[in-house]
Design a protein around this motif. Structure first.
Motif, PDB file in Angstrom:
ATOM      1  N   ARG A  32      11.055  -1.559 -45.624  1.00 42.11           N
ATOM      2  CA  ARG A  32      12.366  -1.892 -46.192  1.00 42.11           C
ATOM      3  C   ARG A  32      13.478  -1.854 -45.143  1.00 42.11           C
ATOM      4  O   ARG A  32      14.569  -2.338 -45.380  1.00 42.11           O
ATOM      5  CB  ARG A  32      12.708  -0.935 -47.320  1.00 42.11           C
ATOM      6  N   PHE A  33      13.204  -1.221 -43.989  1.00 42.35           N
ATOM      7  CA  PHE A  33      14.197  -1.091 -42.922  1.00 42.35           C
ATOM      8  C   PHE A  33      13.850  -2.035 -41.781  1.00 42.35           C
ATOM      9  O   PHE A  33      12.694  -2.152 -41.392  1.00 42.35           O
ATOM     10  CB  PHE A  33      14.233   0.346 -42.385  1.00 42.35           C
ATOM     11  N   ALA A  34      14.857  -2.712 -41.223  1.00 44.52           N
ATOM     12  CA  ALA A  34      14.644  -3.593 -40.074  1.00 44.52           C
ATOM     13  C   ALA A  34      15.913  -3.667 -39.240  1.00 44.52           C
ATOM     14  O   ALA A  34      17.024  -3.653 -39.775  1.00 44.52           O
ATOM     15  CB  ALA A  34      14.256  -4.993 -40.536  1.00 44.52           C
ATOM     16  N   LEU A  35      15.723  -3.738 -37.931  1.00 43.49           N
ATOM     17  CA  LEU A  35      16.847  -3.976 -37.038  1.00 43.49           C
ATOM     18  C   LEU A  35      17.247  -5.439 -37.130  1.00 43.49           C
ATOM     19  O   LEU A  35      16.424  -6.293 -37.450  1.00 43.49           O
ATOM     20  CB  LEU A  35      16.467  -3.666 -35.588  1.00 43.49           C
ATOM     21  N   ILE A  36      18.496  -5.710 -36.836  1.00 36.56           N
ATOM     22  CA  ILE A  36      18.967  -7.090 -36.763  1.00 36.56           C
ATOM     23  C   ILE A  36      18.916  -7.484 -35.301  1.00 36.56           C
ATOM     24  O   ILE A  36      19.615  -6.917 -34.458  1.00 36.56           O
ATOM     25  CB  ILE A  36      20.391  -7.233 -37.325  1.00 36.56           C
ATOM     26  N   ASP A  37      18.067  -8.442 -34.994  1.00 36.62           N
ATOM     27  CA  ASP A  37      17.910  -8.955 -33.634  1.00 36.62           C
ATOM     28  C   ASP A  37      19.115  -9.809 -33.287  1.00 36.62           C
ATOM     29  O   ASP A  37      19.613 -10.567 -34.114  1.00 36.62           O
ATOM     30  CB  ASP A  37      16.629  -9.787 -33.579  1.00 36.62           C
ATOM     31  N   ASP A  38      19.592  -9.697 -32.047  1.00 31.83           N
ATOM     32  CA  ASP A  38      20.750 -10.481 -31.616  1.00 31.83           C
ATOM     33  C   ASP A  38      20.527 -11.979 -31.783  1.00 31.83           C
ATOM     34  O   ASP A  38      21.464 -12.731 -32.000  1.00 31.83           O
ATOM     35  CB  ASP A  38      21.083 -10.189 -30.145  1.00 31.83           C
ATOM     36  N   ASN A  39      19.282 -12.428 -31.678  1.00 34.41           N
ATOM     37  CA  ASN A  39      18.972 -13.852 -31.781  1.00 34.41           C
ATOM     38  C   ASN A  39      18.633 -14.278 -33.198  1.00 34.41           C
ATOM     39  O   ASN A  39      18.378 -15.441 -33.455  1.00 34.41           O
ATOM     40  CB  ASN A  39      17.802 -14.207 -30.859  1.00 34.41           C
ATOM     41  N   GLU A  40      18.617 -13.324 -34.103  1.00 33.38           N
ATOM     42  CA  GLU A  40      18.216 -13.590 -35.483  1.00 33.38           C
ATOM     43  C   GLU A  40      19.371 -14.197 -36.272  1.00 33.38           C
ATOM     44  O   GLU A  40      20.488 -13.689 -36.232  1.00 33.38           O
ATOM     45  CB  GLU A  40      17.777 -12.266 -36.120  1.00 33.38           C
ATOM     46  N   GLU A  41      19.089 -15.259 -36.960  1.00 31.96           N
ATOM     47  CA  GLU A  41      20.109 -15.885 -37.795  1.00 31.96           C
ATOM     48  C   GLU A  41      19.917 -15.422 -39.232  1.00 31.96           C
ATOM     49  O   GLU A  41      18.966 -15.812 -39.894  1.00 31.96           O
ATOM     50  CB  GLU A  41      20.006 -17.408 -37.717  1.00 31.96           C
ATOM     51  N   ILE A  42      20.807 -14.552 -39.677  1.00 27.11           N
ATOM     52  CA  ILE A  42      20.761 -14.081 -41.059  1.00 27.11           C
ATOM     53  C   ILE A  42      22.164 -14.162 -41.627  1.00 27.11           C
ATOM     54  O   ILE A  42      23.148 -14.165 -40.887  1.00 27.11           O
ATOM     55  CB  ILE A  42      20.208 -12.642 -41.181  1.00 27.11           C
ATOM     56  N   GLU A  43      22.224 -14.223 -42.912  1.00 24.44           N
ATOM     57  CA  GLU A  43      23.524 -14.264 -43.572  1.00 24.44           C
ATOM     58  C   GLU A  43      23.950 -12.840 -43.904  1.00 24.44           C
ATOM     59  O   GLU A  43      23.428 -12.228 -44.826  1.00 24.44           O
ATOM     60  CB  GLU A  43      23.437 -15.108 -44.834  1.00 24.44           C
ATOM     61  N   VAL A  44      24.867 -12.321 -43.111  1.00 25.01           N
ATOM     62  CA  VAL A  44      25.372 -10.961 -43.295  1.00 25.01           C
ATOM     63  C   VAL A  44      26.888 -11.023 -43.247  1.00 25.01           C
ATOM     64  O   VAL A  44      27.453 -11.566 -42.307  1.00 25.01           O
ATOM     65  CB  VAL A  44      24.840 -10.004 -42.198  1.00 25.01           C
ATOM     66  N   ASP A  45      27.511 -10.477 -44.255  1.00 27.09           N
ATOM     67  CA  ASP A  45      28.971 -10.474 -44.303  1.00 27.09           C
ATOM     68  C   ASP A  45      29.586  -9.527 -43.278  1.00 27.09           C
ATOM     69  O   ASP A  45      30.704  -9.724 -42.843  1.00 27.09           O
ATOM     70  CB  ASP A  45      29.454 -10.085 -45.703  1.00 27.09           C
ATOM     71  N   ASP A  46      28.867  -8.487 -42.913  1.00 24.57           N
ATOM     72  CA  ASP A  46      29.399  -7.466 -42.023  1.00 24.57           C
ATOM     73  C   ASP A  46      28.918  -7.728 -40.594  1.00 24.57           C
ATOM     74  O   ASP A  46      27.752  -7.500 -40.280  1.00 24.57           O
ATOM     75  CB  ASP A  46      28.946  -6.086 -42.494  1.00 24.57           C
ATOM     76  N   ILE A  47      29.805  -8.208 -39.734  1.00 17.93           N
ATOM     77  CA  ILE A  47      29.399  -8.556 -38.374  1.00 17.93           C
ATOM     78  C   ILE A  47      29.059  -7.327 -37.540  1.00 17.93           C
ATOM     79  O   ILE A  47      28.467  -7.456 -36.473  1.00 17.93           O
ATOM     80  CB  ILE A  47      30.473  -9.397 -37.660  1.00 17.93           C
ATOM     81  N   ASP A  48      29.426  -6.121 -37.999  1.00 13.92           N
ATOM     82  CA  ASP A  48      29.107  -4.888 -37.283  1.00 13.92           C
ATOM     83  C   ASP A  48      27.723  -4.361 -37.629  1.00 13.92           C
ATOM     84  O   ASP A  48      27.285  -3.359 -37.077  1.00 13.92           O
ATOM     85  CB  ASP A  48      30.152  -3.816 -37.578  1.00 13.92           C
ATOM     86  N   ALA A  49      27.028  -5.017 -38.543  1.00 11.36           N
ATOM     87  CA  ALA A  49      25.706  -4.558 -38.970  1.00 11.36           C
ATOM     88  C   ALA A  49      24.723  -4.633 -37.811  1.00 11.36           C
ATOM     89  O   ALA A  49      24.685  -5.624 -37.076  1.00 11.36           O
ATOM     90  CB  ALA A  49      25.210  -5.385 -40.143  1.00 11.36           C
ATOM     91  N   THR A  50      23.949  -3.554 -37.639  1.00 15.69           N
ATOM     92  CA  THR A  50      22.935  -3.505 -36.582  1.00 15.69           C
ATOM     93  C   THR A  50      21.535  -3.400 -37.159  1.00 15.69           C
ATOM     94  O   THR A  50      20.553  -3.485 -36.435  1.00 15.69           O
ATOM     95  CB  THR A  50      23.186  -2.307 -35.652  1.00 15.69           C
ATOM     96  N   ALA A  51      21.455  -3.184 -38.475  1.00 15.50           N
ATOM     97  CA  ALA A  51      20.163  -3.077 -39.157  1.00 15.50           C
ATOM     98  C   ALA A  51      20.358  -3.531 -40.597  1.00 15.50           C
ATOM     99  O   ALA A  51      21.474  -3.837 -41.022  1.00 15.50           O
ATOM    100  CB  ALA A  51      19.646  -1.640 -39.107  1.00 15.50           C
ATOM    101  N   ARG A  52      19.247  -3.564 -41.331  1.00  9.74           N
ATOM    102  CA  ARG A  52      19.333  -3.976 -42.735  1.00  9.74           C
ATOM    103  C   ARG A  52      18.282  -3.242 -43.546  1.00  9.74           C
ATOM    104  O   ARG A  52      17.297  -2.748 -43.016  1.00  9.74           O
ATOM    105  CB  ARG A  52      19.176  -5.481 -42.852  1.00  9.74           C
ATOM    106  N   LEU A  53      18.535  -3.182 -44.851  1.00 11.58           N
ATOM    107  CA  LEU A  53      17.655  -2.493 -45.783  1.00 11.58           C
ATOM    108  C   LEU A  53      17.341  -3.439 -46.931  1.00 11.58           C
ATOM    109  O   LEU A  53      18.243  -4.045 -47.504  1.00 11.58           O
ATOM    110  CB  LEU A  53      18.344  -1.227 -46.323  1.00 11.58           C
ATOM    111  N   LEU A  54      16.061  -3.550 -47.252  1.00  9.43           N
ATOM    112  CA  LEU A  54      15.629  -4.431 -48.327  1.00  9.43           C
ATOM    113  C   LEU A  54      15.938  -3.806 -49.686  1.00  9.43           C
ATOM    114  O   LEU A  54      15.528  -2.685 -49.968  1.00  9.43           O
ATOM    115  CB  LEU A  54      14.128  -4.717 -48.224  1.00  9.43           C
TER     116      LEU A  54
END
Length: 96
Positions: A32-54
């Protein structure tokens, strides 16, 4: 290591995302936990996000910024902002 907190009045387990404790969060939340890769294109409202949770209930990913908490309650995981965590949770003095 997960520490037990109580969401008035429900006890939960929680780990705070520091931005550098990837192994601890992976052990706690698993897939459920994953880092956000700098090259990863995801839709995230928070540009300060460094990880994500499912969020398995909604089927989408919640952004995590350093300082956010990952909370497990009744087998479900959710992301909680620091201010909300401080308002809604207290340390459970009855640690197992």
């Amino acid at each position: 290591m997960p520490t037990r907190y109580r969401r008035r009045p429900t006890p939960v387990l929680a780990v705070q995302w520091t931005g550098v404790n990837e192994a601890e969060l992976r052990k706690f939340a698993g897939f459920r936990f994953a880092l956000i890769d700098d090259n990863e294109e995801i839709e995230v409202d928070d540009i300060d996000a460094t990880a994500r949770l499912l969020d398995e209930t909604r089927g989408d990913w919640m952004p995590l910024v350093p300082g956010d908490w990952v909370v497990r309650c009744r087998g479900r995981y959710t992301a909680v902002r620091t201010a909300d965590f401080a308002k809604d949770y207290e340390l459970d003095e009855e640690q197992p």
